[in-house]
Enzyme design. Structure first.
Site, mmCIF file in Angstrom:
data_model
loop_
_atom_site.group_PDB
_atom_site.id
_atom_site.type_symbol
_atom_site.label_atom_id
_atom_site.label_comp_id
_atom_site.label_asym_id
_atom_site.label_seq_id
_atom_site.Cartn_x
_atom_site.Cartn_y
_atom_site.Cartn_z
ATOM 1 N N TYR A 92 8.012 -7.359 -6.065
ATOM 2 C CA TYR A 92 6.665 -7.936 -5.999
ATOM 3 C C TYR A 92 5.600 -6.863 -6.254
ATOM 4 O O TYR A 92 4.457 -7.040 -5.865
ATOM 5 C CB TYR A 92 6.421 -8.605 -4.648
ATOM 6 C CG TYR A 92 7.286 -9.824 -4.408
ATOM 7 C CD1 TYR A 92 7.039 -11.002 -5.098
ATOM 8 C CD2 TYR A 92 8.350 -9.785 -3.517
ATOM 9 C CE1 TYR A 92 7.833 -12.123 -4.893
ATOM 10 C CE2 TYR A 92 9.149 -10.898 -3.303
ATOM 11 C CZ TYR A 92 8.888 -12.069 -3.992
ATOM 12 O OH TYR A 92 9.672 -13.172 -3.790
ATOM 13 N N TYR A 448 4.953 -18.784 -3.720
ATOM 14 C CA TYR A 448 4.560 -18.376 -2.353
ATOM 15 C C TYR A 448 4.081 -16.925 -2.344
ATOM 16 O O TYR A 448 3.462 -16.484 -1.365
ATOM 17 C CB TYR A 448 5.719 -18.595 -1.374
ATOM 18 C CG TYR A 448 6.646 -17.419 -1.131
ATOM 19 C CD1 TYR A 448 7.636 -17.087 -2.042
ATOM 20 C CD2 TYR A 448 6.548 -16.646 0.025
ATOM 21 C CE1 TYR A 448 8.492 -16.022 -1.821
ATOM 22 C CE2 TYR A 448 7.398 -15.572 0.260
ATOM 23 C CZ TYR A 448 8.361 -15.265 -0.663
ATOM 24 O OH TYR A 448 9.199 -14.204 -0.432
ATOM 25 N N ARG A 449 4.347 -16.205 -3.413
ATOM 26 C CA ARG A 449 4.121 -14.771 -3.477
ATOM 27 C C ARG A 449 4.331 -14.388 -4.943
ATOM 28 O O ARG A 449 5.076 -15.076 -5.640
ATOM 29 C CB ARG A 449 5.225 -14.154 -2.615
ATOM 30 C CG ARG A 449 5.095 -12.729 -2.217
ATOM 31 C CD ARG A 449 6.246 -12.455 -1.268
ATOM 32 N NE ARG A 449 6.352 -11.069 -0.919
ATOM 33 C CZ ARG A 449 7.379 -10.551 -0.264
ATOM 34 N NH1 ARG A 449 8.386 -11.311 0.100
ATOM 35 N NH2 ARG A 449 7.412 -9.274 0.045
HETATM 36 C C1 LIG Z 1 17.080 -6.409 -3.344
HETATM 37 C C2 LIG Z 1 15.820 -6.898 -2.706
HETATM 38 C C3 LIG Z 1 15.878 -7.786 -1.644
HETATM 39 C C4 LIG Z 1 14.700 -8.259 -1.048
HETATM 40 N N1 LIG Z 1 14.792 -9.119 0.007
HETATM 41 C C5 LIG Z 1 13.671 -9.605 0.580
HETATM 42 C C6 LIG Z 1 13.744 -10.507 1.680
HETATM 43 O O1 LIG Z 1 14.826 -10.826 2.171
HETATM 44 N N2 LIG Z 1 12.583 -11.000 2.184
HETATM 45 C C7 LIG Z 1 11.373 -10.621 1.681
HETATM 46 O O2 LIG Z 1 10.338 -11.099 2.166
HETATM 47 N N3 LIG Z 1 11.270 -9.734 0.682
HETATM 48 C C8 LIG Z 1 12.379 -9.228 0.110
HETATM 49 N N4 LIG Z 1 12.264 -8.315 -0.924
HETATM 50 C C9 LIG Z 1 10.919 -7.938 -1.411
HETATM 51 C C10 LIG Z 1 10.314 -6.642 -0.786
HETATM 52 O O3 LIG Z 1 11.112 -5.554 -1.142
HETATM 53 C C11 LIG Z 1 10.144 -6.661 0.726
HETATM 54 O O4 LIG Z 1 9.407 -7.782 1.114
HETATM 55 C C12 LIG Z 1 9.467 -5.366 1.279
HETATM 56 O O5 LIG Z 1 9.728 -5.257 2.647
HETATM 57 C C13 LIG Z 1 7.946 -5.326 1.147
HETATM 58 O O6 LIG Z 1 7.542 -3.980 1.107
HETATM 59 P P1 LIG Z 1 6.667 -3.212 2.226
HETATM 60 O O7 LIG Z 1 7.061 -3.725 3.545
HETATM 61 O O8 LIG Z 1 6.797 -1.777 1.940
HETATM 62 O O9 LIG Z 1 5.183 -3.736 1.947
HETATM 63 P P2 LIG Z 1 3.964 -2.968 1.259
HETATM 64 O O10 LIG Z 1 4.357 -2.648 -0.142
HETATM 65 O O11 LIG Z 1 3.470 -1.883 2.089
HETATM 66 O O12 LIG Z 1 2.872 -4.122 1.262
HETATM 67 C C14 LIG Z 1 3.089 -5.420 0.803
HETATM 68 C C15 LIG Z 1 1.755 -6.055 0.413
HETATM 69 O O13 LIG Z 1 0.845 -6.101 1.509
HETATM 70 C C16 LIG Z 1 -0.352 -5.353 1.246
HETATM 71 N N5 LIG Z 1 -0.620 -4.507 2.422
HETATM 72 C C17 LIG Z 1 0.293 -3.687 2.991
HETATM 73 N N6 LIG Z 1 -0.236 -3.092 4.065
HETATM 74 C C18 LIG Z 1 -1.511 -3.516 4.168
HETATM 75 C C19 LIG Z 1 -2.543 -3.246 5.100
HETATM 76 N N7 LIG Z 1 -2.332 -2.437 6.126
HETATM 77 N N8 LIG Z 1 -3.732 -3.852 4.938
HETATM 78 C C20 LIG Z 1 -3.929 -4.706 3.894
HETATM 79 N N9 LIG Z 1 -2.969 -5.008 2.989
HETATM 80 C C21 LIG Z 1 -1.770 -4.421 3.117
HETATM 81 C C22 LIG Z 1 -0.033 -4.489 0.041
HETATM 82 O O14 LIG Z 1 -1.174 -4.263 -0.749
HETATM 83 C C23 LIG Z 1 1.012 -5.309 -0.696
HETATM 84 O O15 LIG Z 1 0.388 -6.266 -1.530
HETATM 85 C C24 LIG Z 1 13.430 -7.826 -1.535
HETATM 86 C C25 LIG Z 1 13.379 -6.922 -2.605
HETATM 87 C C26 LIG Z 1 14.556 -6.462 -3.187
HETATM 88 C C27 LIG Z 1 14.442 -5.494 -4.321
#
Ligand SMILES: Cc1cc2nc3c(=O)[nH]c(=O)nc-3n(C[C@H](O)[C@H](O)[C@H](O)COP(=O)(O)OP(=O)(O)OC[C@H]3O[C@@H](n4cnc5c(N)ncnc54)[C@H](O)[C@@H]3O)c2cc1C
Lengths: 506, 222
Positions: A92, A448-449
């Site tokens: 994403y 949804y995203r």
């Molecule tokens: C193999 C694989 C499996 C996956 N499985 C899943 C799954 O089971 N479920 C799922 O939901 N996703 C899944 N994902 C997608 C994704 O990798 C995860 O959701 C991941 O945990 C999101 O990254 P993060 O927590 O580092 O969020 P970040 O990258 O830190 O943030 C996510 C979003 O929120 C915003 N944001 C973050 N922090 C703040 C803040 N403090 N204030 C304002 N805005 C903010 C950011 O700008 C960004 O748009 C998967 C991806 C892969 C590659």
């Protein structure tokens, strides 16, 4: 040389970096090519192409006060900021912004677990706290609490929830499981939501609403503020978990099959997220993986009741896949393939080496994830529509095989498109992605995203009454962020001064 | 006197084992100043499932290094071991694993101020009995890679000798491709990577940056 923010001169940029350095410490302002590279989206649909968004720098505050200062400096220079918690949003958008030249506001240093209550089963965390961090904290203190996790455990509890990510247990709706926020507004002012607005609040993580309008939703999938603290409700560690698979043999079974799954979820008998697969072959046309968490006696009764309900479908088959009793010993944990469902974070999803298409290694994927109603009719319609769409867009395969039961009453029809490093193939997949989004919209489905680079396209679909919703968002944006410094264009919401950019894109 | 480029080509040409070697040999600045003191390696990571990786670990062990086996997923290694170690102080690691394992460790290591400094992709063509090593890393290391891998029936073993010589201080990078015979391919997959992740340059994020930050477990005031 990383790109400059649009409309900002090299001199202004260098002055701004110096001021950011005074606020957070010069070593926490990263602007070399090598550092910038780490903020690129490893799964970028535009990898190495001119349109790939490349940030100009990253700034890493360590306290709320530092976040405030950074936001004020950004206002002074009109430099856009893109907040990430851990920035591992692979599929994403990773840590990369929408527009080149944006500065990544990397909140990873703010990695404190501020409070965990076993009694009331909640936690209060800072942005940089990953699922691994919170898990370790809970384990080290021997608390009887369980996390509800996405597949990769290295993401942040907060960032994942702010992107309205999906967990795997009964607290699957990660944004829905939050309770109370602290937000730095685009002006630099700090606000607490819900009960947290009461000075000396005693119930910030106990009740989400407080008094008056409930504004928390405005800070998820948005560009209205930087969230610096967030509360989450946790699942008290259950006595047991039972994993089962139910299969129904015929395509026509879908309506009673999905009705039964939906009933079990909506009635709270099987509230955890579930998967429905449709291998469309003799092993059973439909197959649902269900999870029952709770006291053994209770989940035995729930499973028995579920079987009674499914038995109305001729030929239905039941399989008990596993039964786990908590607490699990480290040895027992070691042998379990899918640890996420037990609340144990891992990175197993990446462990198989990205093998794809018979090639030595692929380059990742990005997700197309429309929401459809949780009914058999909707699933059949989605299968038919996307099968046609796949043909039309020349995508391999027959469309979605799996559906995720997320939230009561809706399903995600998840389709992943491969990242390509060959420009022609990458371009074709991007067009296919946009095509899927358009076709879904024509059938009344929105995502949804969305991967960051497709966010504006995703919002285009939400166009009821001449984009009344987006116009509302932009009215709020202009009021809160007149200089348009927070994540311009995120989720299709542009500040006034850049709205022409959207018209140009259109 | 031979130029650096010529020197390298000569060295490669002198090798007996490789069937071919193609070097993309930029002329790195400051060659003569490059420190050749090796990076002290905290651990050598291998994938227990694959013979090449096991051979790599065997040789690393023989060279006196501490090895860690994984079965594809790096979670336990990172959570129980590396994360704890790196919170005290960044420490270099090397490995021969799948790309997925490297991808995870590379991302995790960045938060402790470390980067992947050497990477070699190994493409196995079982039918042709060949393995192609596409290497990118410090020029001083690649200069010796061919010699170090020469005469090694198990290419994983040769690779262990290469990564254990990775220089401790930042050095100009270059690329090199070696093609060698691979006779005992066993259960090896079509693609593996060897790598060195080492501390260099940027600050460590995960350990927090100052007195206000806390490690996990400590309670902060808010
Ligand atoms: C193999 C694989 C499996 C996956 N499985 C899943 C799954 O089971 N479920 C799922 O939901 N996703 C899944 N994902 C997608 C994704 O990798 C995860 O959701 C991941 O945990 C999101 O990254 P993060 O927590 O580092 O969020 P970040 O990258 O830190 O943030 C996510 C979003 O929120 C915003 N944001 C973050 N922090 C703040 C803040 N403090 N204030 C304002 N805005 C903010 C950011 O700008 C960004 O748009 C998967 C991806 C892969 C590659």
């Amino acid at each position: 040389m990383p790109p400059l923010p649009p409309g900002v001169t090299a001199q202004q940029f260098s002055n701004a970096l110096r001021e950011f350095g005074s606020a957070v410490g010069p070593e926490w302002v990263l602007s070399t090519d090598e550092d910038i590279r780490t903020y690129r989206d490893a799964f970028s649909p535009f990898w190495e192409e001119a349109e790939e968004p490349i940030p100009s720098a990253a700034v890493g505050p360590n306290t709320v006060e530092q976040v405030q200062q950074v936001v004020r400096i950004a206002n002074k220079y009109r430099i856009p900021l893109w907040a990430v918690s851990t920035g591992r949003n692979l599929g994403y958008g990773g840590a990369a912004p929408l527009n080149s030249g944006t500065i990544v506001l990397d909140l990873k240093r703010m990695n404190r677990v501020l409070e965990v209550s076993e009694e009331n089963a909640y936690a209060l965390v800072e942005p940089g706290v990953s699922f691994f961090d919170l898990y370790r904290d809970i384990q080290e203190r021997g608390l009887k609490l369980m996390l509800d996790l996405p597949q990769p455990g290295w993401g942040s509890v907060m960032g994942h929830a702010l992107d309205r990510g999906v967990g795997q247990g009964p607290y699957e709706d990660r944004f829905g499981a939050h309770c109370g926020m602290e937000v730095v507004l685009p002006s630099g002012e700090v606000m607490r939501t819900g009960m947290g607005a009461v000075p000396g609040a005693k119930s910030w993580q106990h009740n989400p609403y407080g008094f008056g309008p409930f504004v928390d939703g405005m800070f998820a999938q948005s560009n209205f503020g930087v969230v610096t603290k967030m509360g989450f409700h946790l699942l008290p560690e259950p006595e047991a978990l039972r994993l089962v698979t139910v299969t129904a043999p015929r395509r026509d079974d879908v309506v009673p099959f999905v009705n039964t799954v939906g009933y079990l979820k909506n009635a709270g008998i099987c509230p955890a997220s579930f998967g429905i697969r449709s291998p469309r072959n003799d092993t059973g046309y439909w197959s649902a993986s269900l999870k029952f968490y709770g006291p053994l006696k209770v989940i035995d009764a729930q499973w028995e009741h579920a079987q009674e309900k499914f038995s109305a479908i001729a030929g239905v088959r039941f399989q008990e896949d596993a039964l786990y009793r908590f607490p699990l010993s480290p040895d027992a944990i070691d042998g379990i393939p899918n640890k996420n469902v037990l609340g144990i974070p891992d990175l197993a999803a990446f462990g198989q080496g990205f093998v794809r298409d018979g090639r030595p290694h692929g380059y990742g994927h990005y997700f197309f994830a429309p929401i459809i109603p949780m009914t058999g009719e909707a699933m059949l319609e989605a299968q038919d529509v996307f099968e046609q769409a796949f043909k039309q867009l020349e995508l391999p395969g027959r469309g979605p095989v799996g559906f995720t039961g997320w939230q009561r009453r809706s399903l995600i029809s998840l389709i992943s498109l491969p990242v390509e490093h060959d420009t022609g193939k990458a371009q074709k997949n991007r067009e296919a992605f946009r095509g899927l989004m358009r076709i879904a919209g024509e059938h009344g489905w929105g995502v949804y995203r969305a991967p960051v680079v497709f966010m504006p396209d995703a919002m285009e679909v939400y166009s009821y009454n001449n984009h009344a919703l987006r116009r509302f968002h932009e009215t709020v944006k202009d009021a809160l962020d007149p200089n348009g410094i927070l994540a311009p264009g995120k989720c299709g919401i542009w500040p006034r001064r850049l709205r022409e950019a959207r018209e140009a894109r259109a | 006197m031979a130029s650096r480029r010529e020197f390298l080509q000569l060295a490669l040409a002198a090798s007996a084992v490789p069937l071919a070697a193609r070097g993309v040999l930029a002329a790195p600045a400051g060659w003569a100043d490059e420190s050749t003191a090796p990076t002290p390696l905290y651990a050598v990571v291998f994938d227990e499932r694959y013979p090449a990786s096991r051979a790599f670990a065997g040789e690393a062990k023989r060279l006196g290094l501490s090895t860690r086996g994984i079965g594809g997923d790096v979670t336990r290694l990172w959570f129980d071991d590396l994360d704890r170690r790196w919170r005290q102080e960044p420490a270099a690691i090397a490995g021969l694993t799948t790309y997925g394992a490297l991808f995870c460790l590379d991302v995790l290591a960045r938060d402790y101020g470390m980067r992947t400094r050497f990477r070699a992709d190994h493409y196995l063509d079982r039918a042709a009995g060949r393995v192609e090593h596409v290497m990118a890393g410090p020029a001083a290391l690649l200069r010796d890679a061919d010699t170090l891998m020469r005469g090694q029936a198990a290419w994983g073993r040769g690779l262990a000798r290469v990564v254990t010589r990775h220089p401790a201080s930042p050095a100009p990078a270059t690329r090199l491709t070696l093609v060698a015979r691979a006779e005992h391919t066993g259960e090896d997959p079509a693609h593996l990577v060897s790598w060195v992740i080492s501390p260099w340059g940027p600050p460590a994020w995960a350990a927090g940056g100052g007195p206000e930050s806390s490690l996990v477990g400590e309670r902060a005031k808010f």
